[in-house]
Design a protein around this motif. Structure first.
Motif, PDB file in Angstrom:
ATOM      1  N   GLY A 126       7.134  56.220  42.008  1.00 54.93           N
ATOM      2  CA  GLY A 126       8.198  55.914  42.947  1.00 54.93           C
ATOM      3  C   GLY A 126       7.659  55.458  44.287  1.00 54.93           C
ATOM      4  N   THR A 127       8.377  55.806  45.349  1.00 59.85           N
ATOM      5  CA  THR A 127       7.975  55.402  46.698  1.00 59.85           C
ATOM      6  C   THR A 127       7.668  56.625  47.542  1.00 59.85           C
ATOM      7  N   MET A 128       6.777  56.397  48.507  1.00 60.39           N
ATOM      8  CA  MET A 128       6.397  57.446  49.445  1.00 60.39           C
ATOM      9  C   MET A 128       6.330  56.801  50.815  1.00 60.39           C
ATOM     10  N   SER A 129       7.113  57.292  51.764  1.00 59.90           N
ATOM     11  CA  SER A 129       7.153  56.656  53.078  1.00 59.90           C
ATOM     12  C   SER A 129       7.482  57.693  54.130  1.00 59.90           C
ATOM     13  N   VAL A 130       7.207  57.316  55.392  1.00 60.58           N
ATOM     14  CA  VAL A 130       7.494  58.205  56.504  1.00 60.58           C
ATOM     15  C   VAL A 130       8.398  57.475  57.478  1.00 60.58           C
ATOM     16  N   ASP A 131       9.377  58.183  58.008  1.00 55.84           N
ATOM     17  CA  ASP A 131      10.231  57.628  59.054  1.00 55.84           C
ATOM     18  C   ASP A 131       9.399  57.569  60.335  1.00 55.84           C
ATOM     19  N   PRO A 132       9.133  56.371  60.900  1.00 54.76           N
ATOM     20  CA  PRO A 132       8.230  56.276  62.054  1.00 54.76           C
ATOM     21  C   PRO A 132       8.772  56.958  63.303  1.00 54.76           C
ATOM     22  N   ALA A 133      10.087  57.229  63.350  1.00 56.13           N
ATOM     23  CA  ALA A 133      10.666  57.856  64.541  1.00 56.13           C
ATOM     24  C   ALA A 133      10.797  59.359  64.391  1.00 56.13           C
ATOM     25  N   THR A 134      11.167  59.830  63.203  1.00 48.04           N
ATOM     26  CA  THR A 134      11.416  61.266  63.020  1.00 48.04           C
ATOM     27  C   THR A 134      10.215  62.005  62.462  1.00 48.04           C
ATOM     28  N   GLY A 135       9.325  61.292  61.735  1.00 49.31           N
ATOM     29  CA  GLY A 135       8.177  61.943  61.124  1.00 49.31           C
ATOM     30  C   GLY A 135       8.465  62.561  59.769  1.00 49.31           C
ATOM     31  N   THR A 136       9.668  62.381  59.236  1.00 46.00           N
ATOM     32  CA  THR A 136       9.976  62.941  57.917  1.00 46.00           C
ATOM     33  C   THR A 136       9.380  62.051  56.841  1.00 46.00           C
ATOM     34  N   MET A 137       8.471  62.638  56.045  1.00 46.69           N
ATOM     35  CA  MET A 137       7.835  61.931  54.949  1.00 46.69           C
ATOM     36  C   MET A 137       8.515  62.360  53.654  1.00 46.69           C
ATOM     37  N   CYS A 138       8.940  61.396  52.841  1.00 43.32           N
ATOM     38  CA  CYS A 138       9.593  61.716  51.566  1.00 43.32           C
ATOM     39  C   CYS A 138       8.913  60.962  50.434  1.00 43.32           C
ATOM     40  N   TRP A 139       8.720  61.718  49.324  1.00 42.13           N
ATOM     41  CA  TRP A 139       8.231  61.147  48.072  1.00 42.13           C
ATOM     42  C   TRP A 139       9.372  61.313  47.085  1.00 42.13           C
TER      43      TRP A 139
ATOM     44  N   ASN B 296      20.299  68.204  83.458  1.00 45.41           N
ATOM     45  CA  ASN B 296      20.295  67.968  84.906  1.00 45.41           C
ATOM     46  C   ASN B 296      19.414  66.755  85.193  1.00 45.41           C
ATOM     47  N   CYS B 297      19.272  66.433  86.467  1.00 41.87           N
ATOM     48  CA  CYS B 297      18.571  65.201  86.845  1.00 41.87           C
ATOM     49  C   CYS B 297      17.106  65.201  86.441  1.00 41.87           C
ATOM     50  N   SER B 298      16.486  66.370  86.333  1.00 49.13           N
ATOM     51  CA  SER B 298      15.071  66.403  85.957  1.00 49.13           C
ATOM     52  C   SER B 298      14.860  66.007  84.500  1.00 49.13           C
ATOM     53  N   HIS B 299      15.930  65.944  83.717  1.00 44.26           N
ATOM     54  CA  HIS B 299      15.814  65.582  82.303  1.00 44.26           C
ATOM     55  C   HIS B 299      15.851  64.079  82.077  1.00 44.26           C
ATOM     56  N   ILE B 300      16.057  63.292  83.143  1.00 46.90           N
ATOM     57  CA  ILE B 300      16.024  61.832  82.995  1.00 46.90           C
ATOM     58  C   ILE B 300      14.608  61.409  82.632  1.00 46.90           C
ATOM     59  N   LYS B 301      14.471  60.630  81.580  1.00 46.04           N
ATOM     60  CA  LYS B 301      13.138  60.205  81.139  1.00 46.04           C
ATOM     61  C   LYS B 301      13.222  58.831  80.497  1.00 46.04           C
ATOM     62  N   PHE B 302      12.053  58.198  80.402  1.00 44.77           N
ATOM     63  CA  PHE B 302      11.951  56.932  79.683  1.00 44.77           C
ATOM     64  C   PHE B 302      12.015  57.220  78.186  1.00 44.77           C
ATOM     65  N   GLY B 303      12.897  56.540  77.480  1.00 46.17           N
ATOM     66  CA  GLY B 303      13.057  56.792  76.056  1.00 46.17           C
ATOM     67  C   GLY B 303      14.051  57.899  75.810  1.00 46.17           C
ATOM     68  N   SER B 304      13.920  58.541  74.674  1.00 41.91           N
ATOM     69  CA  SER B 304      14.904  59.540  74.255  1.00 41.91           C
ATOM     70  C   SER B 304      14.214  60.843  73.871  1.00 41.91           C
ATOM     71  N   TYR B 305      15.019  61.898  73.795  1.00 42.82           N
ATOM     72  CA  TYR B 305      14.561  63.191  73.279  1.00 42.82           C
ATOM     73  C   TYR B 305      14.820  63.227  71.779  1.00 42.82           C
ATOM     74  N   GLN B 306      13.892  63.829  71.065  1.00 45.86           N
ATOM     75  CA  GLN B 306      14.045  63.984  69.622  1.00 45.86           C
ATOM     76  C   GLN B 306      14.144  65.475  69.298  1.00 45.86           C
ATOM     77  N   VAL B 307      15.224  65.855  68.662  1.00 43.02           N
ATOM     78  CA  VAL B 307      15.406  67.243  68.227  1.00 43.02           C
ATOM     79  C   VAL B 307      15.415  67.239  66.707  1.00 43.02           C
TER      80      VAL B 307
ATOM     81  N   GLU C  36      16.773  66.775  59.480  1.00 43.93           N
ATOM     82  CA  GLU C  36      17.599  65.794  60.176  1.00 43.93           C
ATOM     83  C   GLU C  36      17.178  65.774  61.637  1.00 43.93           C
ATOM     84  N   GLN C  37      17.283  64.613  62.237  1.00 47.64           N
ATOM     85  CA  GLN C  37      16.884  64.478  63.628  1.00 47.64           C
ATOM     86  C   GLN C  37      18.058  64.016  64.478  1.00 47.64           C
ATOM     87  N   ALA C  38      18.168  64.595  65.649  1.00 48.44           N
ATOM     88  CA  ALA C  38      19.140  64.147  66.641  1.00 48.44           C
ATOM     89  C   ALA C  38      18.393  63.408  67.745  1.00 48.44           C
ATOM     90  N   ILE C  39      18.862  62.225  68.068  1.00 48.58           N
ATOM     91  CA  ILE C  39      18.303  61.437  69.158  1.00 48.58           C
ATOM     92  C   ILE C  39      19.207  61.621  70.375  1.00 48.58           C
TER      93      ILE C  39
END
Length: 892
Positions: free
Chosen positions: A220-233, A343-354, A370-373
């Motif tokens: 089959g296939t084996m790949s990784v989500d480049p943003a979340t890091g979830t690898m599935c086979w 709050n204002c200190s959480h402003i950053k370049f890009g996004s947070y990944q949970v 699962e990942q929340a952006i």
């Protein structure tokens, strides 16, 4: 020194000082992470997972680490060793070392162990070796760069779990996530790569390594989500041990700041009665800093008896101010609530990944991810106001509610009907027609005066953004504020040249009155000051002022500038309005700036091209061109154009023509005179033929027999020219060398030329065409034509120097041609030289060159280098042979 330390233990094994079996480490995975201590000092943590069943022979109390700067160290394992819950046969090993670097830079941190586990199916999948003879290596990159923020300090990503054990089942999808978090808030990307071996180099594919799904095909296939890091086979197909490696890269403000390799060993089992849990997908979240995020995450397991452990990880849980929380209720199904007061200190370049991970308690353990952006964006600015003042606009706004704003960007458009995208759709003002007209720094610097290229009668709309994080993050554009210029200051309408002279030139300057000026605030009497300059950016010379008038309406709006150079350059002007208050003169404001139309000419063959330019605040749309015979004389209109150039053709070369241009323009405001017409200075010139003819097409016919080249070409006057009078012929005897003029043909009708170079026909030629002797314009070179010599040189096979007057000399058989020289040596049968010469004619009479005696009848041998004259230069050709010399008459 580092490499010697790195191979120290291997050398000890080879010397028999350490039992080899102690290196069978049974490594099942690992990684190297690092923490910034202070300055250039870093703490390095090596984490490995090993089999306890092999501990007696696999336990490693220390590891050698290379720091990437030429230094290395043996670092101890942290005591006690940690067992892994649920996996009694495996243990987690941690080794910690501290190192101080000398300077900033990019460093590869590496660890090697001589052996991996045995029987890994995707290492040497086609034979040729075994996995336990392959080096187990880990690598991380540390980049210390003070220009990438945080003073150059950098912490690697960290993991919540051990790199092993990882267990999958045949025929069931397997997913894995390393649950990496970056404590610096850097963004992470993930890549599935080959594991590392000797010298921390990737194992070569396909001879040594294949990805697990590629072994024996059908995986089959084996790949990784480049943003979340979830690898599935999706379809494990073979029972056994496999290896895969994730490369996790850190990014800060768009730049790579490091990476970590995580090496993982996966065990695939057969006949699994467990299915993984399922997490409901989570939508991306966009929130304005200061708002609270709250949403639910649900997980279920199809195996009703299984219990689910639902967890969350990510940077929002580790921020220093107001970290996020995640609480769960139930065990199958399980409901989690994510909550974060931003709050204002959480402003950053890009996004947070949970990352949300659900793990069941079946056999084997299965997980789902699962990942929340989450994007935390700056608040929109408020209170934007635009107010026209003089020839500009004062723009103001309220300070950003986030004090960490670094400054503001000001954007302007002339389209009041623009549609700005939603704040969470990354709106870019320039994508909807705005232009950035300014930028200010400082959170409390909230005003800007825009006086760049503004025109009366046009609506100008402004939006403001705040920028953060060294300018990388920009707030949503504010609501717009629109205005148009008021006619509160004089408006320039005319700068026209009335007289052209380098010393006594005259310009006429006219402006429109400030009809919307508040005369209560600015009471009369009024007068204007006029300023001059030779650059639009330097109009500072006061050249006069108008008479004072009690009524603004009656104030003069015309000024004549005399004795000005109107020949060498354009002239620029502006006007300042003053009023007299309590006996003191006070400035109301300055007009816009305007310059004269400046005309230049470029003469050519029977034509003159006119070019002009003007720097004015109104819009010029048309131009009228006039021609005369002398400056100050009578002129006639010869054409109109919308361009800033015009070519006057059909002229007589050498005759003088004079020109000026009238520009026609307007302002948008109906209160200003229209059309606005201004005259350039007058310019005179004479057409001159500067255009060379087109080149002929050259041909060649060479004749080696008579030693002559015949050149012939077309007359360009018959197709692409009309003024060719003669030709130049250029020649080189060696192809590629520079050509020299060898002849000038003084008639355009003579298109044939014969040439020889002392009998040689080798050479290359080009020809050019020239027009009249008066202008002497020469065309480009024609095509290159070449011809080569045909060298002739043959030696006889017999000669009879017997004084009978026949065949008395050894000489070439026929007249030789195109030979520069020779180098001939004649040998007797014992190899002795009897005669030498460089003369191509030779003319040897059979006399020994040393003894002076006739040589006897015999067979003689020769070696002759013939230097032929060729197109490429002197080309040596070697001849070898023999001939018979007869003293009697046998050879006749």
């Amino acid at each position: 020194m580092m490499r010697k330390l790195a191979i120290r233990n291997i050398l000890l094994v080879l010397l028999g000082l350490i039992p080899f079996i102690s290196f069978a480490t049974h490594n099942r995975g690992g990684e190297i992470t690092y923490q910034h201590v202070s300055g250039l000092t870093y703490r390095f943590i090596i984490t490995t997972c090993t089999d306890i069943s092999a501990a007696a022979q696999a336990d490693r109390s220390e590891l050698f680490i290379r720091y990437g700067d030429g230094e290395g160290d043996t670092i101890p394992r942290v005591i006690p060793v940690t067992s892994i819950q649920g996996f009694p046969d495996h243990q987690k090993n941690v080794y910690i070392g501290v190192h101080t670097f000398v300077t900033s830079g990019s460093y590869l941190i590496e660890v090697e162990d001589p052996n991996r586990n045995a029987n890994i199916l995707n290492i040497y999948p086609n034979g040729g070796g075994t996995s336990d003879n392959v080096v187990f290596a880990l690598q991380s990159k540390l980049i210390i760069n003070p220009f990438l923020g945080m003073g150059g300090a950098n912490n690697s990503l960290v993991f919540d779990d051990c790199p092993c054990p990882a267990i999958a089942c045949v025929g069931k999808e397997y997913c894995y996530n390393p649950q990496a978090v970056d404590p610096d808030g850097d963004s992470l990307s993930y890549e599935l790569v080959a594991p590392l071996g000797l010298d921390a180099e990737p194992l070569p594919s396909p001879t040594v390594y294949l990805f697990p799904n590629q072994v024996n095909s059908g995986g089959g296939t084996m790949s990784v989500d480049p943003a979340t890091g979830t690898m599935c086979w999706d379809s494990p197909h073979l029972v056994g041990e496999f290896n895969f490696t994730l490369k996790i890269t850190e990014w800060r403000n768009g730049y790579q700041v490091g990476y970590v390799y995580r090496d993982i060993q996966l065990t695939v089992q057969n006949l699994c009665n467990n299915d993984p849990p399922v997490i409901t997908p989570v939508d991306p979240v966009c929130v304005i800093a200061g708002e609270t995020i709250q949403f639910n995450v649900n997980a279920t397991d199809p195996n009703n008896g299984d219990l689910i452990d639902l967890t969350a990880s990510g940077q929002p849980f580790s921020v220093s101010s107001s970290p996020a929380s995640f609480n769960t209720l139930g065990n199958n199904p399980v409901n989690g609530t994510f909550s974060w007061s931003t709050n204002c200190s959480h402003i950053k370049f890009g996004s947070y990944q949970v990352l949300f991970a659900a793990q069941d308690n079946g056999n084997p353990l299965f997980s789902d991810y699962e990942q929340a952006i989450i994007r935390v964006i700056p608040p929109k600015l408020t209170g934007v106001n635009a107010a026209a003042f003089g020839n500009g606009v004062n723009v103001s706004w309220n300070p950003a509610t986030c004090s960490n704003a670094e400054g503001y960007r000001i954007y302007r458009t002339t389209n009041p009907n623009f549609v700005m995208p939603d704040c969470c759709d990354n709106p870019d003002p320039e994508s909807v027609g705005f232009v950035q007209v300014g930028q200010v720094f400082g959170v409390n610097n909230t005003t800007f005066f825009d006086n760049t290229s503004l025109t009366l009668g046009i609506d100008y709309c402004y939006v403001i953004t705040a920028f953060y994080v060294t300018g990388q993050v920009e707030s949503c554009p504010s609501d717009s504020a629109c205005t148009r210029l008021k006619k509160e200051v004089p408006i320039m309408t005319h700068v026209t040249v009335n007289n052209t002279d380098i010393n006594t030139g005259v310009d006429s300057i006219i402006w429109s009155k400030p009809t919307e000026l508040d005369t209560v605030i600015f009471p009369g009497p009024y007068f204007y000051k006029v300023y001059h300059g030779t650059s639009i950016n330097n109009i500072g010379t006061l050249i006069g002022q108008t008479n004072s008038s009690l009524l603004l309406f009656n104030a003069d709006t015309i000024f004549t500038h005399v004795n000005v150079n109107t020949v060498s350059n354009p002239n620029f002007y502006r006007v300042e309005l003053f009023y007299t208050n309590n006996g003191a003169d006070s400035l109301v404001g300055s007009s816009n700036k305007a310059g004269s139309v400046f005309l230049t000419t470029v003469p050519n063959d029977n034509q003159i091209t006119l070019n002009w330019s003007e720097d004015v605040p109104w819009i010029d749309t048309a131009y009228v061109v006039y021609r005369g015979t002398n400056i100050g004389g009578a002129y006639t209109q010869i054409g109109t154009t919308n361009n800033q150039f015009y070519t006057d053709t059909g002229l007589v070369n050498g005759q003088t023509y004079c020109y000026y241009v009238k520009s026609i323009g307007y302002y948008s405001s109906p209160s200003i005179i229209s059309p606005i017409e201004n005259l350039s200075q007058e310019v005179c010139d004479s057409p001159v033929d500067k255009t060379p003819p087109c080149p002929p097409v050259l041909n060649i016919e060479g004749d080696c027999q008579i030693g002559e080249n015949r050149l012939f070409w077309n007359n360009p006057n018959n197709d692409c020219a009309d003024d060719v009078t003669r030709y130049n012929i250029y020649y080189t005897p060696v192809e590629g060398d520079s050509m020299e003029l060898i002849a000038t043909i003084d008639s355009e009708l003579d298109t044939v030329f014969y040439h020889t170079n002392n009998g040689s026909v080798a050479g290359c030629y080009v020809i050019t065409a020239l027009d009249s002797v008066l202008y002497n314009n020469e065309s480009d070179s024609s095509n290159v034509v070449c011809f080569d010599n045909c060298p002739i040189y043959f030696l006889p096979n017999v000669f009879t120097p017997n004084n009978d007057g026949k065949n008395e000399y050894f000489t070439p058989l026929t007249p030789f041609k195109y030979i520069e020289s020779i180098d001939l040596s004649i040998y007797n049968r014992w190899g002795q030289i009897v005669y030498q010469t460089t003369d191509p004619a030779i003319n040897w009479d059979g006399i020994h060159q040393d003894s002076g005696e006739p040589v006897p009848s015999s067979v003689y041998y020769y070696v002759c280098t013939v230097n032929t004259i060729r197109l490429s230069g002197i080309d040596p050709v070697e001849l070898k042979g023999f001939f018979h010399l007869f003293r009697d008459n046998q050879g006749e």
